[in-house]
Design a protein around this motif. Structure first.
Motif, PDB file in Angstrom:
ATOM      1  N   THR A 105       0.830  -1.203   0.000  1.00 46.91           N
ATOM      2  CA  THR A 105       0.000   0.000   0.000  1.00 46.91           C
ATOM      3  C   THR A 105       0.866   1.256   0.000  1.00 46.91           C
ATOM      4  N   PHE A 106       2.016   1.201   0.657  1.00 50.61           N
ATOM      5  CA  PHE A 106       2.949   2.329   0.591  1.00 50.61           C
ATOM      6  C   PHE A 106       3.339   2.604  -0.857  1.00 50.61           C
ATOM      7  N   ILE A 107       3.622   1.544  -1.586  1.00 50.73           N
ATOM      8  CA  ILE A 107       4.033   1.703  -2.982  1.00 50.73           C
ATOM      9  C   ILE A 107       2.867   2.207  -3.832  1.00 50.73           C
ATOM     10  N   THR A 108       1.680   1.639  -3.650  1.00 43.30           N
ATOM     11  CA  THR A 108       0.547   2.029  -4.492  1.00 43.30           C
ATOM     12  C   THR A 108       0.076   3.451  -4.216  1.00 43.30           C
ATOM     13  N   THR A 109       0.238   3.939  -2.991  1.00 45.75           N
ATOM     14  CA  THR A 109      -0.134   5.336  -2.749  1.00 45.75           C
ATOM     15  C   THR A 109       0.811   6.280  -3.488  1.00 45.75           C
ATOM     16  N   ALA A 154     -10.374  -2.987  -0.610  1.00 47.75           N
ATOM     17  CA  ALA A 154     -10.948  -1.746  -0.084  1.00 47.75           C
ATOM     18  C   ALA A 154      -9.908  -0.956   0.697  1.00 47.75           C
ATOM     19  N   PHE A 155      -9.110  -1.637   1.502  1.00 51.18           N
ATOM     20  CA  PHE A 155      -8.046  -0.992   2.279  1.00 51.18           C
ATOM     21  C   PHE A 155      -7.098  -0.227   1.358  1.00 51.18           C
ATOM     22  N   VAL A 156      -6.646  -0.883   0.309  1.00 47.43           N
ATOM     23  CA  VAL A 156      -5.699  -0.269  -0.626  1.00 47.43           C
ATOM     24  C   VAL A 156      -6.371   0.869  -1.392  1.00 47.43           C
ATOM     25  N   ALA A 157      -7.608   0.632  -1.865  1.00 44.65           N
ATOM     26  CA  ALA A 157      -8.304   1.647  -2.657  1.00 44.65           C
ATOM     27  C   ALA A 157      -8.581   2.903  -1.837  1.00 44.65           C
ATOM     28  N   VAL A 158      -8.947   2.740  -0.572  1.00 38.99           N
ATOM     29  CA  VAL A 158      -9.185   3.903   0.294  1.00 38.99           C
ATOM     30  C   VAL A 158      -7.893   4.703   0.464  1.00 38.99           C
ATOM     31  N   ALA A 159      -6.787   4.006   0.735  1.00 39.63           N
ATOM     32  CA  ALA A 159      -5.505   4.696   0.903  1.00 39.63           C
ATOM     33  C   ALA A 159      -5.102   5.433  -0.370  1.00 39.63           C
ATOM     34  N   CYS A 160      -5.274   4.779  -1.516  1.00 42.18           N
ATOM     35  CA  CYS A 160      -4.886   5.400  -2.787  1.00 42.18           C
ATOM     36  C   CYS A 160      -5.827   6.548  -3.154  1.00 42.18           C
ATOM     37  N   GLY A 161      -7.120   6.372  -2.908  1.00 42.99           N
ATOM     38  CA  GLY A 161      -8.069   7.443  -3.179  1.00 42.99           C
ATOM     39  C   GLY A 161      -7.786   8.668  -2.338  1.00 42.99           C
ATOM     40  N   LEU A 162      -7.504   8.449  -1.063  1.00 44.36           N
ATOM     41  CA  LEU A 162      -7.191   9.570  -0.179  1.00 44.36           C
ATOM     42  C   LEU A 162      -5.886  10.232  -0.601  1.00 44.36           C
ATOM     43  N   ALA A 163      -4.913   9.440  -1.035  1.00 50.35           N
ATOM     44  CA  ALA A 163      -3.636  10.000  -1.479  1.00 50.35           C
ATOM     45  C   ALA A 163      -3.834  10.957  -2.646  1.00 50.35           C
ATOM     46  N   GLY A 164      -4.675  10.560  -3.609  1.00 56.09           N
ATOM     47  CA  GLY A 164      -4.947  11.444  -4.734  1.00 56.09           C
ATOM     48  C   GLY A 164      -5.588  12.746  -4.290  1.00 56.09           C
ATOM     49  N   ASP A 165      -6.540  12.660  -3.374  1.00 51.51           N
ATOM     50  CA  ASP A 165      -7.218  13.860  -2.884  1.00 51.51           C
ATOM     51  C   ASP A 165      -6.264  14.742  -2.095  1.00 51.51           C
ATOM     52  N   VAL A 166      -5.450  14.127  -1.226  1.00 52.32           N
ATOM     53  CA  VAL A 166      -4.509  14.903  -0.417  1.00 52.32           C
ATOM     54  C   VAL A 166      -3.532  15.656  -1.310  1.00 52.32           C
ATOM     55  N   MET A 167      -3.011  14.977  -2.337  1.00 52.42           N
ATOM     56  CA  MET A 167      -2.026  15.621  -3.199  1.00 52.42           C
ATOM     57  C   MET A 167      -2.650  16.762  -4.016  1.00 52.42           C
ATOM     58  N   ASN A 168      -3.877  16.589  -4.459  1.00 48.88           N
ATOM     59  CA  ASN A 168      -4.570  17.702  -5.121  1.00 48.88           C
ATOM     60  C   ASN A 168      -4.692  18.894  -4.174  1.00 48.88           C
TER      61      ASN A 168
END
Length: 567
Positions: free
Chosen positions: A337-341, A383-397
């Motif tokens: 998940t670290f890598i995918t974020t 779901a765990f990975v998708a939530v982390a990645c989705g939040l990462a996209g929002d945070v970076m925006n």
């Protein structure tokens, strides 16, 4: 600690938190509905920026930084909602609804949020300040706030269109005789032809962009009239077999696109950035290289670093306990998940697209290949990975908008954490609410909630209808994406029912007509007048389309609540 608290003053305020959390609840709830209903989730960041500035101005605030932090809180739950909506309903499609409990979903969601915040905190400086990626939605939010676009007339347009769209949605639900699909009586074997009676779908086509929607529609035409109609007429396969080919091809195209984005753009830079950031945390980086990769947390109090480590450990423990998986599997999922974020941040920065469910699928498939993990647990891992990645996209925006406006990263990260945690509870509640209101059979392609991404996850877990088409799709998606063509949008058109793609295409054509009309109106004006008129027209189109999108999705959630109460 004093400097940390000082960075919050005037930016993270009580009134901003109240406004942001109210908006977060509404946007998160409507995002769950939108993602499940349409199989897509437009970024809510500009919409949240408009709302935040509007209400803060009404309370006498003129601070763009306060508005920026407020909209960060407001939009932070939307991609958390997407992470759940794009994965968990797939378990219901396979009859596993009774094997996944509400506490398990909540624990996995909060764990994904914790890891997403830690990862983006570590990588913020590299992606925002050093790599200088575009982050188009973050730039749009910053420009919206700078323009002060949430004033008097704009507010009336926004809430007026929201009200009209919400009223129409209610009428569709309660007034008999209003069809769900116009032209639905046109019979084409294997093709769900028609125009979806959804203002929200038209708004999506208007907002996404003409080029992207044309690629989306081209995929739909090829799949439905090329493969289904043409192939069946030529005797190559039956209509039923064509449906399996189309769905497998669409999944393959989207996954191929994801693999190429990872291999070509994300993995090299993301892994290097992660290594440099972790090296800096250990104090082993020095000189210019260390300065380039210095993470956002490096300048924070030492206790923040300890909190980050605690959150990572808590996320791993949550996976271990909630899913009942081996501790090594839990650690592996956290590491992946670290890598995918990092991949997600790179993707959003370069393309504006966050294929969070693709990243969840990749980790899911790796876990399934090397461990005997139950199907229900695989969905929770995705779901765990998708939530982390989705939040990462929002945070970076949000960080990109903050970088443009010189907003404190500490204030934004704190606001993001507040909104993401509240959004987690709201997203889980709405997912459970919709399941209780409509039942597990309402989710899937061609049903009440298309849940396209979750259907892809379910299909990958249970078996691909046409392995050959899936492999061809992966190869084609990789080739198209490598050539710079929008493989993700083409794959979405191949996979979704034709009436949804057609309706989005009509929304994009409405945008073309709107732009042409505005261009004619601006003829003969001076360059200064033309520039102002053009800016006003773009603002009006954005506000009206955002209001339509928000109005229908919010009323949709209200209708679901009424259905539960009436049950």
């Amino acid at each position: 600690m004093d400097s940390f608290l000082a960075s919050l003053r005037g930016q993270l305020t009580l009134r901003g938190c109240v406004i942001g959390l109210i908006g977060c609840i509404v946007i998160t709830a409507s995002s769950v509905y939108t993602a499940l209903k349409l199989g897509a989730l437009p970024w809510p960041i500009v919409f949240a920026a408009i709302i935040s500035l509007f209400f803060l101005r009404a309370l006498g605030s003129r601070s763009l930084n306060e508005a920026n932090v407020t909209h960060t809180i407001m939009s932070s739950g939307a991609m958390v909602a997407g992470g759940l909506a794009f994965t968990i309903p797939g378990a219901w499609m396979l009859g596993l609804a009774d094997e996944i409990s509400i506490p398990e979903i909540l624990v996995v969601t909060l764990g994904g949020v914790a890891l997403g915040l830690v990862c983006t905190g570590l990588l913020r400086r590299y992606f925002i300040e050093e790599a200088r990626l575009e982050f188009p939605m973050g730039i749009a939010a910053a420009e919206t706030l700078k323009a002060g676009s949430a004033g008097g007339k704009v507010g009336k347009k926004l809430f007026g269109t929201m009200g009209l769209a919400g009223l129409y949605t209610a009428l569709k639900n309660f007034v008999p005789g209003i069809p769900a699909i116009f032209l639905g009586n046109v019979s084409i074997p294997g093709v769900a032809f028609g125009i979806y009676n959804s203002p929200m779908m038209l708004a999506v086509g208007f907002l996404v962009g003409t080029g992207a929607v044309v690629a989306w529609f081209a995929g739909a035409v090829f799949a439905n009239f090329g493969i289904v109609v043409g192939g069946t007429a030529a005797g190559l396969w039956t209509t039923e077999a064509a449906g399996g080919i189309v769905s497998s091809l669409g999944m393959g195209l989207m996954m191929g696109c994801g693999f190429t984005v990872i291999a070509k753009n994300i993995l090299p830079a993301g892994v290097r950035a992660l290594r440099r950031a972790l090296a800096e945390r250990r104090g082993s980086a020095a000189g210019a290289a260390g300065a380039d990769a210095a993470p956002a947390l490096a300048s924070a109090p030492r206790g923040v670093a300890g909190l980050a480590a605690l959150l990572v450990a808590a996320a791993a423990l949550a996976l271990c306990l909630a899913l009942g998986v081996h501790p090594l599997v839990s650690v592996a999922v956290v590491a992946l998940t670290f890598i995918t974020t990092a991949m997600s941040a790179q993707s959003v920065g370069q393309t504006g697209i966050d294929p969070m469910e693709i990243f969840g699928l990749i980790v899911l498939l790796l876990v399934a290949a090397f461990s005997a993990t139950a199907q229900a647990a695989l969905f929770l891992i995705a779901a765990f990975v998708a939530v982390a990645c989705g939040l990462a996209g929002d945070v970076m925006n949000d960080f990109k908008a903050g970088h443009v406006l010189d907003t404190s990263p500490a204030a934004q990260m704190t606001g993001q954490a507040i909104g993401a945690v509240v959004g987690s509870f709201v997203a889980v509640a709405v997912v459970v609410l919709l399941l209780g209101a409509y039942g597990p059979d309402a989710f899937g392609v061609g049903k009440e909630f298309v849940a396209a991404q979750a259907s892809v996850v379910a299909t990958m877990v249970s078996g691909v209808p046409s392995v050959e088409a899936f492999v061809i799709g992966i190869v084609a998606g990789m080739v198209l994406q490598w050539a710079g063509l929008p493989a993700m949008m083409i794959g979405l058109g191949v996979y979704l029912p034709f009436y949804m793609s057609f309706t989005a295409f009509l929304g994009a054509m409405a945008k073309v007509a709107f732009d042409a009309m505005q261009k004619r109106r601006q003829a003969g004006l001076s360059p200064e007048q033309r520039g102002q008129r053009q800016a006003d027209a773009q603002e009006t189109g954005l506000v009206v389309a955002s209001g339509v999108l928000g109005g229908e999705s919010i009323v949709g959630v209200v209708l679901a609540m009424l259905a539960v109460l009436a049950a």
